[in-house]
Design an enzyme around this catalytic site. Sequence first.
Site, mmCIF file in Angstrom:
data_model
loop_
_atom_site.group_PDB
_atom_site.id
_atom_site.type_symbol
_atom_site.label_atom_id
_atom_site.label_comp_id
_atom_site.label_asym_id
_atom_site.label_seq_id
_atom_site.Cartn_x
_atom_site.Cartn_y
_atom_site.Cartn_z
ATOM 1 N N GLU A 166 0.800 -1.232 0.000
ATOM 2 C CA GLU A 166 0.000 0.000 0.000
ATOM 3 C C GLU A 166 0.832 1.282 0.000
ATOM 4 O OE1 GLU A 166 -3.049 -0.031 3.006
ATOM 5 O OE2 GLU A 166 -4.016 -1.811 2.195
ATOM 6 N N GLU A 351 -5.203 -8.719 0.791
ATOM 7 C CA GLU A 351 -5.890 -8.340 2.033
ATOM 8 C C GLU A 351 -7.358 -8.090 1.752
ATOM 9 O OE1 GLU A 351 -4.282 -5.111 4.374
ATOM 10 O OE2 GLU A 351 -2.225 -5.831 4.133
#
Length: 444
Positions: A166, A351
């Site tokens: 991320e 995720e």
Amino acid sequence: AEPMRLPDGFVLGAATSAFQVEGSTTADGRGTSIWDTFAAQPGNVRGGATGDPAADHYRHWAQDVDLMADLGLDGYRFSVAWPRIQPTGSGAVNQAGVDFYRRLVDLLLERGIEPAVTLYHWDLPQPLQDRGGWAARDTASRFADYAAIVVDALPDVTGPWLTINEPKTTAYVGYGSGYHAPGVSDVDQMVAAVHHQLLGHGLAVQAFRASGVAGRIGIALNLQPVYAAGAGADDAAVRADAVENRLFLDPVLVGAYPDDALGDRPGQIPADPAVLDALVREGDLATISAPLDVLAIQYYGVTGVDSGGQNVQLYPTSDAPWQQVHPEGLYETLTRVRDDYPGAPPLVITENGIPDRTPEGTTDDPERVAFLRAHLQQVARAVDDGVDVRAYYAWSLLDNVEWAEGLDQRWGLVHVDFESQERTPKASARWYADVVAQHAVPLA
Ligand code: FCB
């Protein structure tokens, strides 16, 4: 009705990250990370939680692998703590740190669980932050050196390698709002952190290829559909989509930054586009867009944007106020990457999850079961519609330190008592074990 069968070889696993679960932040020569520094400052992390003991995984690692084996997981995604490998972020290797991950990978392989390794999940060595962190171009090169060390030490990793977790969150929250480590709030540094993380990704991919190992590598991007909310919001939503998604997808998959992410219009990052242009050197975008073996997508929910570019809540939120739950958004994200980026490699979902607290004395987390089921259904639907998705990792295997939120939000399939460090699988863990065993997603 029949459950939705997943393709043969589709990996169902769970994920963690080093800082969030390991604890033992000073053991065996580990250096200090920016999250140690940040968490030590009162007021930065809710309840004053730090990375120690977290879920004490550094000492419970073997038990945790047994737990995964009991649940029948196909795969486990973890991250390597850079400060365990290079305590100061560059130079000499700390062998004790390497050995920890070597033992972990060995046991996973022995138990038939496919390891997936994230090289950077936010725990930058503090000495690199002292030299500018991701706002400094040199950090990208230091990251590639570190990546080469880890890849050499773990050449037998069978699951995907992920370079950076991320980059959006690190840039926007670490250097923009300052809510995460390193706690910087400066739009120019934020833009620099975008480019330098992506450059670090590209250089790490080069190092990976040069090492000659047989594995697969990609980057983990958190993506989210952006919906126009209310009259006249369409243009702002397109720009916000550039900020949330295309600023990362475009350079990685097509080698160009979008031209609508930065500027002074609603939905944009309030920076002069020249700030980004000035950072990009000859060859950078070729490095950043080198072919990948997988693209990892992390999905939590969607955003609404009004005509002024402000966030609007369109769907119910979870215990995490930023999380607007909308399972169809995952299907949209998967098909969108397929349709808008024809050159994209196979996808993995590294995720997806929700915080859900079990009432005292129970293991009941029905909200998590409903969330996982609804999202896995959307994954199966995308696969049925021809999207090449190869794996899904639930966030998270264990309750853990949810960054600035500390220990309050419970993201684990497995409950962790942070005092006794006792592990107790929740109802969702048993439900997920059944999905893994059936290799199919139930409709209800
Ligand atoms: C993601 C992070 C992960 C975890 C979840 C809830 O942004 O990658 O570490 O905190 O959110």
